[in-house]
Scaffold this motif. Structure first.
Motif, short mmCIF file in Angstrom:
data_model
loop_
_atom_site.label_atom_id
_atom_site.label_comp_id
_atom_site.label_asym_id
_atom_site.label_seq_id
_atom_site.Cartn_x
_atom_site.Cartn_y
_atom_site.Cartn_z
N ALA A 182 0.82 -1.21 0.00
CA ALA A 182 0.00 0.00 0.00
C ALA A 182 0.85 1.27 0.00
O ALA A 182 0.48 2.27 -0.60
CB ALA A 182 -0.94 0.00 1.21
N TYR A 183 1.98 1.23 0.70
CA TYR A 183 2.88 2.39 0.84
C TYR A 183 4.30 1.92 0.53
O TYR A 183 5.09 1.66 1.44
CB TYR A 183 2.78 2.99 2.25
CG TYR A 183 1.37 3.42 2.57
CD1 TYR A 183 0.87 4.62 2.08
CD2 TYR A 183 0.52 2.61 3.31
CE1 TYR A 183 -0.43 5.02 2.34
CE2 TYR A 183 -0.79 3.00 3.58
CZ TYR A 183 -1.25 4.20 3.09
OH TYR A 183 -2.54 4.58 3.35
N PRO A 184 4.67 1.79 -0.75
CA PRO A 184 5.89 1.09 -1.14
C PRO A 184 7.21 1.75 -0.77
O PRO A 184 8.25 1.14 -0.90
CB PRO A 184 5.75 0.98 -2.66
CG PRO A 184 4.76 2.01 -3.05
CD PRO A 184 3.86 2.21 -1.88
N TRP A 185 7.19 2.98 -0.32
CA TRP A 185 8.45 3.64 -0.01
C TRP A 185 8.89 3.41 1.43
O TRP A 185 9.84 3.98 1.90
CB TRP A 185 8.33 5.14 -0.24
CG TRP A 185 7.14 5.72 0.47
CD1 TRP A 185 7.03 5.98 1.81
CD2 TRP A 185 5.88 6.03 -0.09
NE1 TRP A 185 5.78 6.45 2.11
CE2 TRP A 185 5.05 6.49 0.96
CE3 TRP A 185 5.36 5.97 -1.38
CZ2 TRP A 185 3.74 6.90 0.75
CZ3 TRP A 185 4.07 6.38 -1.58
CH2 TRP A 185 3.27 6.83 -0.52
N GLY A 186 8.22 2.55 2.16
CA GLY A 186 8.43 2.43 3.60
C GLY A 186 9.66 1.65 4.01
O GLY A 186 10.17 0.82 3.28
N VAL A 187 10.10 1.94 5.20
CA VAL A 187 11.10 1.16 5.92
C VAL A 187 10.45 0.82 7.25
O VAL A 187 10.12 1.70 8.04
CB VAL A 187 12.41 1.95 6.15
CG1 VAL A 187 13.35 1.16 7.03
CG2 VAL A 187 13.06 2.30 4.82
N VAL A 188 10.24 -0.46 7.49
CA VAL A 188 9.53 -0.92 8.68
C VAL A 188 10.54 -1.36 9.71
O VAL A 188 11.44 -2.15 9.42
CB VAL A 188 8.57 -2.08 8.31
CG1 VAL A 188 7.95 -2.70 9.54
CG2 VAL A 188 7.50 -1.57 7.36
N ASP A 189 10.39 -0.86 10.95
CA ASP A 189 11.31 -1.29 12.00
C ASP A 189 10.66 -2.24 13.01
O ASP A 189 11.36 -2.89 13.76
CB ASP A 189 11.94 -0.09 12.71
CG ASP A 189 11.00 0.66 13.62
OD1 ASP A 189 9.77 0.56 13.43
OD2 ASP A 189 11.48 1.35 14.52
#
Length: 135
Positions: free
Chosen positions: A88-95
């Motif tokens: 849905a939000y492809p630019w993310g970096v998930v921590d």
């Protein structure tokens, strides 16, 4: 700080393209571009390549959601929630991924672009997102 618009400046509202005229006073924006420092009395100027209006909320937050609640999860559930959020939000970096008391997930996005929290159901469908940053 001064922000200069260039002829190539692009504008986004959430994940959709928009125009400069769609911005209103008080909108929270993220400005990406190049900077130049003009001196102590003049401040910094950014020549904007992209301006992103950051909405506070899209979709819905889980019922009784309280920031900081839940249990950090890993493994397949965290992978599936992350995959849904990044689709849905492809630019993310998930921590981290947190499972909330109702079984849904909060995917914590630490990138500079909106959103900060992405909410995913138990069957890994994105239902909402918000930009609330921790105090």
């Amino acid at each position: 700080m001064t922000v200069n618009e260039a002829s190539s400046t692009t504008y986004m509202k959430g994940t959709s393209s928009t125009s400069a005229s769609a911005l209103t006073k008080g909108d929270r924006v993220l400005v990406l571009g190049t900077t130049s420092v003009l001196g102590a009395s003049s401040g910094t100027t950014i020549t904007a390549t992209q301006v992103i209006v950051q909405p506070d909320l899209v979709g819905q937050l889980p019922a009784n959601y309280t920031e900081g609640s839940g249990t950090i999860v890993s493994g397949t559930a965290a992978d599936n929630a992350t995959e849904a959020a990044l689709a849905a939000y492809p630019w993310g970096v998930v921590d981290r991924v947190v499972q909330l008391s109702n079984g849904e997930y909060e995917v914590h996005n630490i990138t500079v672009k909106w959103p900060h929290h992405i909410f995913v159901t138990q069957d890994f469908k994105v239902v909402g997102a918000n930009s609330k940053m921790p105090q």
